[in-house]
Design a protein around this motif. Structure first.
Motif, PDB file in Angstrom:
ATOM      1  N   ILE A  39       1.380  -1.020  -0.159  1.00 43.45           N
ATOM      2  CA  ILE A  39       0.282   0.026  -0.493  1.00 43.45           C
ATOM      3  C   ILE A  39       1.092   1.312  -0.202  1.00 43.45           C
ATOM      4  O   ILE A  39       1.664   1.591   1.003  1.00 43.45           O
ATOM      5  CB  ILE A  39      -1.312  -0.177   1.179  1.00 43.45           C
ATOM      6  CG1 ILE A  39      -1.598  -1.422   1.091  1.00 43.45           C
ATOM      7  CG2 ILE A  39      -1.316   0.914   1.293  1.00 43.45           C
ATOM      8  CD1 ILE A  39      -2.998  -1.827   0.211  1.00 43.45           C
ATOM      9  N   ALA A  40       0.833   2.033  -0.878  1.00 45.82           N
ATOM     10  CA  ALA A  40       1.131   3.104  -0.783  1.00 45.82           C
ATOM     11  C   ALA A  40       1.710   3.946   0.697  1.00 45.82           C
ATOM     12  O   ALA A  40       0.455   4.185   1.643  1.00 45.82           O
ATOM     13  CB  ALA A  40       0.262   4.442  -1.937  1.00 45.82           C
ATOM     14  N   ASP A  41       2.784   4.409   1.270  1.00 50.88           N
ATOM     15  CA  ASP A  41       3.607   4.543   2.298  1.00 50.88           C
ATOM     16  C   ASP A  41       2.812   6.598   2.542  1.00 50.88           C
ATOM     17  O   ASP A  41       4.160   7.302   2.205  1.00 50.88           O
ATOM     18  CB  ASP A  41       4.806   4.528   2.913  1.00 50.88           C
ATOM     19  CG  ASP A  41       4.502   4.964   3.650  1.00 50.88           C
ATOM     20  OD1 ASP A  41       3.907   5.049   4.954  1.00 50.88           O
ATOM     21  OD2 ASP A  41       5.542   4.182   4.171  1.00 50.88           O
ATOM     22  N   LEU A  42       1.862   7.103   2.644  1.00 47.20           N
ATOM     23  CA  LEU A  42       1.940   9.044   2.437  1.00 47.20           C
ATOM     24  C   LEU A  42       2.743   9.174   4.090  1.00 47.20           C
ATOM     25  O   LEU A  42       3.122  10.149   4.445  1.00 47.20           O
ATOM     26  CB  LEU A  42       0.378   8.887   2.665  1.00 47.20           C
ATOM     27  CG  LEU A  42      -0.036   9.378   0.772  1.00 47.20           C
ATOM     28  CD1 LEU A  42       0.631  10.879   0.755  1.00 47.20           C
ATOM     29  CD2 LEU A  42       0.290   8.414   0.054  1.00 47.20           C
ATOM     30  N   THR A  81       0.331  -9.319   9.426  1.00 42.48           N
ATOM     31  CA  THR A  81       1.850  -8.630   9.855  1.00 42.48           C
ATOM     32  C   THR A  81       1.167  -7.236   8.680  1.00 42.48           C
ATOM     33  O   THR A  81       1.371  -7.829   7.063  1.00 42.48           O
ATOM     34  CB  THR A  81       2.475  -8.779  10.257  1.00 42.48           C
ATOM     35  OG1 THR A  81       2.940  -7.944  10.919  1.00 42.48           O
ATOM     36  CG2 THR A  81       3.218  -9.322   9.124  1.00 42.48           C
ATOM     37  N   ILE A  82       1.949  -5.898   8.924  1.00 44.75           N
ATOM     38  CA  ILE A  82       2.419  -4.995   8.285  1.00 44.75           C
ATOM     39  C   ILE A  82       4.126  -4.923   9.324  1.00 44.75           C
ATOM     40  O   ILE A  82       3.811  -3.694   9.829  1.00 44.75           O
ATOM     41  CB  ILE A  82       1.084  -3.818   8.429  1.00 44.75           C
ATOM     42  CG1 ILE A  82       1.810  -2.836   7.006  1.00 44.75           C
ATOM     43  CG2 ILE A  82       0.707  -2.979   9.437  1.00 44.75           C
ATOM     44  CD1 ILE A  82       0.032  -1.217   7.457  1.00 44.75           C
ATOM     45  N   ARG A  83       4.557  -4.140   8.003  1.00 50.76           N
ATOM     46  CA  ARG A  83       5.787  -3.624   7.847  1.00 50.76           C
ATOM     47  C   ARG A  83       6.366  -2.307   6.602  1.00 50.76           C
ATOM     48  O   ARG A  83       5.768  -2.436   5.032  1.00 50.76           O
ATOM     49  CB  ARG A  83       6.540  -4.139   8.018  1.00 50.76           C
ATOM     50  CG  ARG A  83       7.090  -5.606   6.743  1.00 50.76           C
ATOM     51  CD  ARG A  83       7.437  -6.512   6.772  1.00 50.76           C
ATOM     52  NE  ARG A  83       7.858  -7.439   5.923  1.00 50.76           N
ATOM     53  CZ  ARG A  83       8.262  -7.405   4.773  1.00 50.76           C
ATOM     54  NH1 ARG A  83       9.849  -6.763   4.772  1.00 50.76           N
ATOM     55  NH2 ARG A  83       8.489  -8.465   3.446  1.00 50.76           N
ATOM     56  N   ALA A 107      -6.549  -5.386   9.394  1.00 52.45           N
ATOM     57  CA  ALA A 107      -6.608  -4.289   9.858  1.00 52.45           C
ATOM     58  C   ALA A 107      -7.531  -3.925  11.741  1.00 52.45           C
ATOM     59  O   ALA A 107      -6.677  -4.131  12.454  1.00 52.45           O
ATOM     60  CB  ALA A 107      -6.410  -3.045   9.159  1.00 52.45           C
ATOM     61  N   ALA A 108      -9.150  -3.833  11.077  1.00 48.72           N
ATOM     62  CA  ALA A 108      -9.511  -3.806  11.771  1.00 48.72           C
ATOM     63  C   ALA A 108      -9.435  -4.630  12.954  1.00 48.72           C
ATOM     64  O   ALA A 108      -9.441  -4.346  14.363  1.00 48.72           O
ATOM     65  CB  ALA A 108     -10.542  -4.036  11.751  1.00 48.72           C
ATOM     66  N   LYS A 109      -9.164  -6.116  12.283  1.00 47.45           N
ATOM     67  CA  LYS A 109      -8.547  -6.906  13.994  1.00 47.45           C
ATOM     68  C   LYS A 109      -7.120  -6.279  15.063  1.00 47.45           C
ATOM     69  O   LYS A 109      -7.671  -6.333  15.992  1.00 47.45           O
ATOM     70  CB  LYS A 109      -7.904  -8.833  13.387  1.00 47.45           C
ATOM     71  CG  LYS A 109      -7.934  -8.939  14.323  1.00 47.45           C
ATOM     72  CD  LYS A 109      -7.878 -10.696  14.151  1.00 47.45           C
ATOM     73  CE  LYS A 109      -8.171 -11.489  15.045  1.00 47.45           C
ATOM     74  NZ  LYS A 109      -6.961 -11.633  15.977  1.00 47.45           N
ATOM     75  N   THR A 152      -3.285   3.124   8.822  1.00 50.95           N
ATOM     76  CA  THR A 152      -1.789   2.522   8.731  1.00 50.95           C
ATOM     77  C   THR A 152      -1.228   2.663   9.493  1.00 50.95           C
ATOM     78  O   THR A 152      -0.792   1.750  10.176  1.00 50.95           O
ATOM     79  CB  THR A 152      -1.629   3.060   7.415  1.00 50.95           C
ATOM     80  OG1 THR A 152      -2.555   2.883   6.375  1.00 50.95           O
ATOM     81  CG2 THR A 152       0.179   2.259   6.366  1.00 50.95           C
ATOM     82  N   GLU A 153      -1.116   4.170   9.731  1.00 51.23           N
ATOM     83  CA  GLU A 153      -0.120   4.579  11.105  1.00 51.23           C
ATOM     84  C   GLU A 153       0.023   3.170  12.928  1.00 51.23           C
ATOM     85  O   GLU A 153       0.068   3.140  13.104  1.00 51.23           O
ATOM     86  CB  GLU A 153       0.039   5.545  11.074  1.00 51.23           C
ATOM     87  CG  GLU A 153       0.672   6.099  10.370  1.00 51.23           C
ATOM     88  CD  GLU A 153       2.269   6.415   9.750  1.00 51.23           C
ATOM     89  OE1 GLU A 153       2.804   5.995  10.561  1.00 51.23           O
ATOM     90  OE2 GLU A 153       2.451   6.638   9.316  1.00 51.23           O
TER      91      GLU A 153
END
Length: 466
Positions: free
Chosen positions: A79-82, A149-151, A241-243, A350-351
């Motif tokens: 996902i684009a990281d603004l 997970t997200i990084r 993400a909601a979880k 996202t943050e």
């Protein structure tokens, strides 16, 4: 079509859409590009990501790579990281909060972020090393997630596709390797959606495109299977993400209350009146999923089913359990995180997920912003809907301006005491027709009585057929 007015300048003026960014906000964006993305990140440029977007799109929020792992799947979703470019509390952040989201008009967009970001360094353009918030979601053989997970990472998209191209390749048995597993995973996710009770309305989707002669025309873009599978990937990520947010006790969700019994009773009555068999043991989601959208009675029931999806909003929470944490249309908890180039709230969601997955505190500037997000997003959602409808109304008036007195076949979508909402397949127009008790789900003959370009208004009357 009147050649003196073939753009949407009056729509922009009527809704006071911004024509440029404040100088300070634009300077911040240009400085961010010059400085490069902030923060440390992993190198994931070896993963062969691809994007799937409408033809010609430059603001590319998502890139995916789906692979088989054992008897299951692994989804890599970039996902684009603004957050790598926007300074919290700065001039650009202030302007982006004021805009809320990108407004899409046929003759050009009113972007959420300056194009130097949204169509440049922050976009996941092909052959460009881009900063991204990279989701990794593992799923079992049944298509249900087992870990997410997200990084922050560097990624590189190797190809940019559109829906029709991807669908054609899949139909020909020659899918691009990066998304060869998408059909199987997408079908599994659709099956789970229906089982959960997710409601999908297959209503006609009007689009505006150039007519090749300096004007515009209305078209119906067919919804491909790839559209549905791509949507399921986005929904899966939003549910993940909601979880994460709910487990952490802080976040912002997209929510919708469950429909009341009256809405379901109304829909069952509509199905009966339309001659659509609805066994008692089947859910609304199961019934709607099996209907053929080319049938007039199905279109009418889809329109009536919009009653099930009223009341969507945004729910923020920090330290407390929200009273409403689910989205009835998705039949699960869900958060917007997959379109930060085009929608304000996604950057904040996202943050939060990035911080939680890194074992860090959610940034104070994110927590401070949460209470204001629902009003900002609901305001921009409302404006975007009005702008979209005004553009369609304008083109309908242009296209029909020289056809007053002509007759058309029209499907009655929803009828009330004095009029009905109708759909004309060619040209694809949604309008209203006066008349008592017009038969929902049936095709009637209508005559165009007015097409007033200045008012973006068209009027029809029913033609009695002998």
């Amino acid at each position: 079509m009147d050649g003196a007015e073939v753009d949407f300048g009056r729509v922009r003026a009527d809704f006071s859409l911004p024509t440029q960014f404040p100088a300070a906000a634009l300077a911040e964006a240009e400085q961010a590009v010059s400085d490069g993305p902030k923060g440390d990140r992993d190198d994931a440029t070896d993963l062969p990501f691809v994007t799937i977007d409408p033809p010609g799109a430059k603001d590319l929020d998502q890139a995916m790579f789906v692979e088989r792992v054992g008897d299951g799947f692994r989804l890599h979703y970039a996902i684009a990281d603004l957050g790598a470019f926007v300074v919290p509390g700065g001039a650009l952040d202030t302007e982006v909060r004021r805009r809320g989201q990108t407004m899409y008009l046929p003759d050009g967009n009113v972007p959420l972020h300056p194009t130097v970001l949204s169509e440049g360094m922050a976009s996941l353009l092909p052959d460009q090393v881009s900063p991204a918030a990279l989701w990794t979601i593992d799923l079992g053989a049944d298509g249900e997630p087992t870990a997410a997970t997200i990084r922050r990472a560097w990624i590189k998209s190797v190809a940019q596709f559109d829906y029709e191209t991807v669908q054609a390749a899949i139909d020909a048995g020659d899918p691009y390797p990066s998304i060869a597993a998408l059909p199987e995973l997408g079908k599994l996710r659709r099956e789970h959606a229906v089982k959960r009770g997710a409601v999908e309305l297959q209503l006609p989707e009007q689009e505006v495109e150039p007519d090749g002669a300096g004007g515009w025309r209305l078209v119906l873009r067919p919804r491909t299977q790839v559209d549905a599978w791509n949507a399921e990937i986005s929904l899966l990520t939003g549910m993940s993400a909601a979880k994460i947010m709910l487990d952490a006790g802080v976040g912002v969700l997209r929510t919708l209350p469950d429909p009341d019994d009256n809405a379901i009773t109304w829909l069952r009555r509509s199905a009966k009146n339309l001659g659509i068999e609805w066994p008692q043991e089947r859910s609304a989601a199961e019934l709607l999923a099996d209907l053929d959208p080319s049938r007039p009675d199905a279109l009418a029931l889809f329109m009536d089913a919009t009653r099930l999806l009223r009341g969507a909003g945004y729910t923020v929470f920090d330290g407390q359990t929200p009273e409403l944490s689910t989205h009835a249309g998705i039949a699960a908890s869900y958060a917007h995180v997959t379109a930060p180039l085009r929608r304000l709230v996604d950057r904040f969601g996202t943050e939060i997920c990035l911080a939680v997955c890194a074992g860090e505190e959610v940034p104070a500037w994110v927590r401070e912003a949460l209470p204001a997000l629902p009003a900002l997003m609901e305001g921009s959602d409302s404006l975007a809907s009005k702008v979209d409808r005004a553009c369609l109304d304008q083109v309908e008036a242009w296209v029909l301006s020289d056809r007053v007195g002509h007759e058309f076949d029209a499907v009655v979508l929803r009828s009330d005491a004095n009029s009905a909402e109708i759909f004309i397949p060619e040209p694809p127009v949604l309008g209203r027709c006066p008349g008592e008790g017009l038969p929902e789900g049936e095709t009637i003959r209508v005559r165009l009585t007015e097409a007033v370009v200045a008012e973006r208004r068209v009027e029809f009357e029913r033609v009695e057929v002998a």
